[in-house]
Motif scaffolding. Sequence first.
Motif, PDB file in Angstrom:
ATOM      1  N   ALA A  28       0.808  -1.210   0.000  1.00 54.10           N
ATOM      2  CA  ALA A  28       0.000   0.000   0.000  1.00 54.10           C
ATOM      3  C   ALA A  28       0.845   1.265   0.000  1.00 54.10           C
ATOM      4  O   ALA A  28       0.329   2.360  -0.140  1.00 54.10           O
ATOM      5  N   LEU A  29       2.161   1.116   0.199  1.00 56.00           N
ATOM      6  CA  LEU A  29       3.044   2.273   0.275  1.00 56.00           C
ATOM      7  C   LEU A  29       3.564   2.602  -1.111  1.00 56.00           C
ATOM      8  O   LEU A  29       4.258   1.791  -1.726  1.00 56.00           O
ATOM      9  N   PRO A  30       3.243   3.756  -1.664  1.00 58.01           N
ATOM     10  CA  PRO A  30       3.732   4.115  -2.997  1.00 58.01           C
ATOM     11  C   PRO A  30       5.255   4.169  -3.036  1.00 58.01           C
ATOM     12  O   PRO A  30       5.921   4.436  -2.027  1.00 58.01           O
ATOM     13  N   THR A  31       5.809   3.904  -4.215  1.00 59.13           N
ATOM     14  CA  THR A  31       7.255   3.894  -4.370  1.00 59.13           C
ATOM     15  C   THR A  31       7.854   5.248  -4.049  1.00 59.13           C
ATOM     16  O   THR A  31       8.910   5.358  -3.406  1.00 59.13           O
ATOM     17  N   GLY A  32       7.198   6.306  -4.487  1.00 58.19           N
ATOM     18  CA  GLY A  32       7.706   7.646  -4.213  1.00 58.19           C
ATOM     19  C   GLY A  32       7.777   7.948  -2.739  1.00 58.19           C
ATOM     20  O   GLY A  32       8.748   8.545  -2.252  1.00 58.19           O
ATOM     21  N   THR A  33       6.754   7.520  -1.991  1.00 56.21           N
ATOM     22  CA  THR A  33       6.759   7.748  -0.547  1.00 56.21           C
ATOM     23  C   THR A  33       7.859   6.947   0.132  1.00 56.21           C
ATOM     24  O   THR A  33       8.529   7.442   1.047  1.00 56.21           O
ATOM     25  N   ALA A  34       8.046   5.710  -0.312  1.00 55.06           N
ATOM     26  CA  ALA A  34       9.119   4.884   0.264  1.00 55.06           C
ATOM     27  C   ALA A  34      10.485   5.516   0.020  1.00 55.06           C
ATOM     28  O   ALA A  34      11.333   5.556   0.912  1.00 55.06           O
ATOM     29  N   LEU A  35      10.704   5.989  -1.187  1.00 50.68           N
ATOM     30  CA  LEU A  35      11.977   6.648  -1.489  1.00 50.68           C
ATOM     31  C   LEU A  35      12.159   7.920  -0.676  1.00 50.68           C
ATOM     32  O   LEU A  35      13.281   8.259  -0.281  1.00 50.68           O
ATOM     33  N   LEU A  36      11.065   8.602  -0.406  1.00 48.91           N
ATOM     34  CA  LEU A  36      11.152   9.819   0.399  1.00 48.91           C
ATOM     35  C   LEU A  36      11.602   9.504   1.821  1.00 48.91           C
ATOM     36  O   LEU A  36      12.399  10.246   2.416  1.00 48.91           O
ATOM     37  N   PHE A  37      11.110   8.385   2.376  1.00 47.73           N
ATOM     38  CA  PHE A  37      11.540   7.990   3.717  1.00 47.73           C
ATOM     39  C   PHE A  37      13.004   7.530   3.723  1.00 47.73           C
ATOM     40  O   PHE A  37      13.712   7.689   4.726  1.00 47.73           O
ATOM     41  N   LEU A  38      13.463   6.935   2.633  1.00 48.26           N
ATOM     42  CA  LEU A  38      14.845   6.462   2.560  1.00 48.26           C
ATOM     43  C   LEU A  38      15.842   7.568   2.245  1.00 48.26           C
ATOM     44  O   LEU A  38      17.043   7.394   2.451  1.00 48.26           O
ATOM     45  N   LEU A  39      15.362   8.697   1.746  1.00 45.03           N
ATOM     46  CA  LEU A  39      16.254   9.754   1.294  1.00 45.03           C
ATOM     47  C   LEU A  39      17.155  10.303   2.397  1.00 45.03           C
ATOM     48  O   LEU A  39      18.361  10.474   2.172  1.00 45.03           O
ATOM     49  N   PRO A  40      16.660  10.612   3.612  1.00 43.89           N
ATOM     50  CA  PRO A  40      17.579  11.140   4.643  1.00 43.89           C
ATOM     51  C   PRO A  40      18.716  10.183   4.975  1.00 43.89           C
ATOM     52  O   PRO A  40      19.870  10.604   5.083  1.00 43.89           O
ATOM     53  N   ALA A  41      18.403   8.896   5.123  1.00 46.83           N
ATOM     54  CA  ALA A  41      19.455   7.926   5.424  1.00 46.83           C
ATOM     55  C   ALA A  41      20.441   7.816   4.261  1.00 46.83           C
ATOM     56  O   ALA A  41      21.661   7.708   4.472  1.00 46.83           O
ATOM     57  N   GLY A  50      25.705   8.776   2.018  1.00 49.17           N
ATOM     58  CA  GLY A  50      26.520   9.294   0.927  1.00 49.17           C
ATOM     59  C   GLY A  50      27.506  10.346   1.386  1.00 49.17           C
ATOM     60  O   GLY A  50      28.661  10.366   0.941  1.00 49.17           O
ATOM     61  N   PHE A  51      27.074  11.217   2.319  1.00 44.21           N
ATOM     62  CA  PHE A  51      27.937  12.311   2.757  1.00 44.21           C
ATOM     63  C   PHE A  51      29.031  11.832   3.697  1.00 44.21           C
ATOM     64  O   PHE A  51      30.182  12.276   3.594  1.00 44.21           O
ATOM     65  N   PHE A  52      28.696  10.941   4.624  1.00 42.10           N
ATOM     66  CA  PHE A  52      29.652  10.544   5.647  1.00 42.10           C
ATOM     67  C   PHE A  52      30.413   9.260   5.318  1.00 42.10           C
ATOM     68  O   PHE A  52      31.403   8.952   5.982  1.00 42.10           O
ATOM     69  N   VAL A  53      29.967   8.480   4.325  1.00 45.81           N
ATOM     70  CA  VAL A  53      30.638   7.220   4.004  1.00 45.81           C
ATOM     71  C   VAL A  53      31.144   7.215   2.558  1.00 45.81           C
ATOM     72  O   VAL A  53      32.350   7.067   2.316  1.00 45.81           O
ATOM     73  N   LEU A  54      30.249   7.365   1.617  1.00 42.55           N
ATOM     74  CA  LEU A  54      30.656   7.258   0.213  1.00 42.55           C
ATOM     75  C   LEU A  54      31.594   8.379  -0.210  1.00 42.55           C
ATOM     76  O   LEU A  54      32.618   8.135  -0.858  1.00 42.55           O
TER      77      LEU A  54
END
Length: 329
Positions: free
Chosen positions: A31-44, A49-53
Motif C-alpha cells: 500500500a506504500l507508494p514507491t515515491g513515498t518509500a523513497l522519500l523515507f529512505l532519502l535522509p538515510a 553518501g555524505f559521511f561514508v561514500l
Amino acid sequence: MTAPSGPATVTGPTAEVPPSAGRRRRPLTAALPTGTALLFLLPAALLFGFFVLYPMVTALTYSLYSWRGTSQESFVGLGNFVQLFTAEPYATQVPRAFAHNLLLFAGSMVVQNSVGLLLAVVLHRRRRFKRLFQVLYTMPYLVSPLVIGYLWSLLLSPLFGPVNALLKAVGLEALALPWLGDPSTALWVVVLVTAWQWVGFPLLLYGAALGGLDASLEEAAELDGATARQRFWHITLPLLTPIIGTVSVLTFIFSMEAFPIPYALGGSTGSPAGATDVMSLLFYRTAFQSGSSNAIGTSSAIAILLFLVIFGLSIAFNKWFRRAERRLF
C-alpha cells in the motif's frame, strides 16, 4: 407468540459469505507508494553518501596522486600502493600490522564465540538475577574503548598496578610481569582486553537467539534419550549458526578497524618495539606524525588497502557461513 428479534445467524450451504471474507489481505508494504518509500529512505541515503561514500571516493582519489604537503601533484596510479610493499618502513610495518590485526581477530573471535556463548546459555537457563548479570557483562561494551584501554594500562602498571600487587600478595611473584613492556605479552594483553570489553555484544545476540529457538525440538530430543550435551551440540548449536556467522563477521570488522585500545595500551608507535602495532595506528602515524611530504597519498593508500581487505574478507566470510547454514538446514 412472537420470536424475539435479534441478529439472525444463518448456517448451512445457503449461508452468505461476507464480501471481504474471500479477499486476500494486501500486504502493508504494497500500500506504500514507491515515491513515498523513497522519500523515507532519502535522509538515510544522504547521510550515508555524505559521511561514508564521499570520504571513500575522496580517499581513493587522493591515493592515486602524489602530494607535496597539502598540494596535489602528479597522477601516480598505483604508485602509492606499490610503495607500501617495497619501500621502508612500510614494507616491514604493513605486513606486521596486518598480522597483528589478524591475530587480534582470531583471539577475539575465540573468546567471544566461546565465553559469550557460554554466558548466554547459562543466563538463558537462569531466571533469578538474569537481567542484572546481563547488564554487568554488557557494561564494558557500552564504555568508550579508549577509556577501557587507559584503565587497563593503569591496572597492569608494574609500579602501582593492582594486578601485579595481587599476584605478589598470593605468592605468584613469577607472574608479576611488565605486561605492556614485554613484546611477548603486550599483544596478548591487547587481545584479551579487546575480547573482555566486547564479550557483552555476542552475549546479547546469543541470548536473543536462544530465546527465539523452538523449545519443542529440544524437548523431543530429550524424550528420545539425548543427553544435555548431545542436545546442545546437535540441536542448539546448529540452530545458532546464523548468529555465529554474524558475530564472527562483525568481530572481524571491529578487529581490523581496532584503534582506541591499541593506542591506549601501546601508544601511536605500537610499543613496545611495534608489538602492538595495527593498521589503524600505522595510518595515524603516516597521516599525522610521519612528516613525509607525501603523507596524504600514502595514508590514503593505507586506508583504501584496509577497506579492500575488510570488504573482501567480510563478503567471503558471509558467503561461507551462508553455505554452511544451507547445508545444516
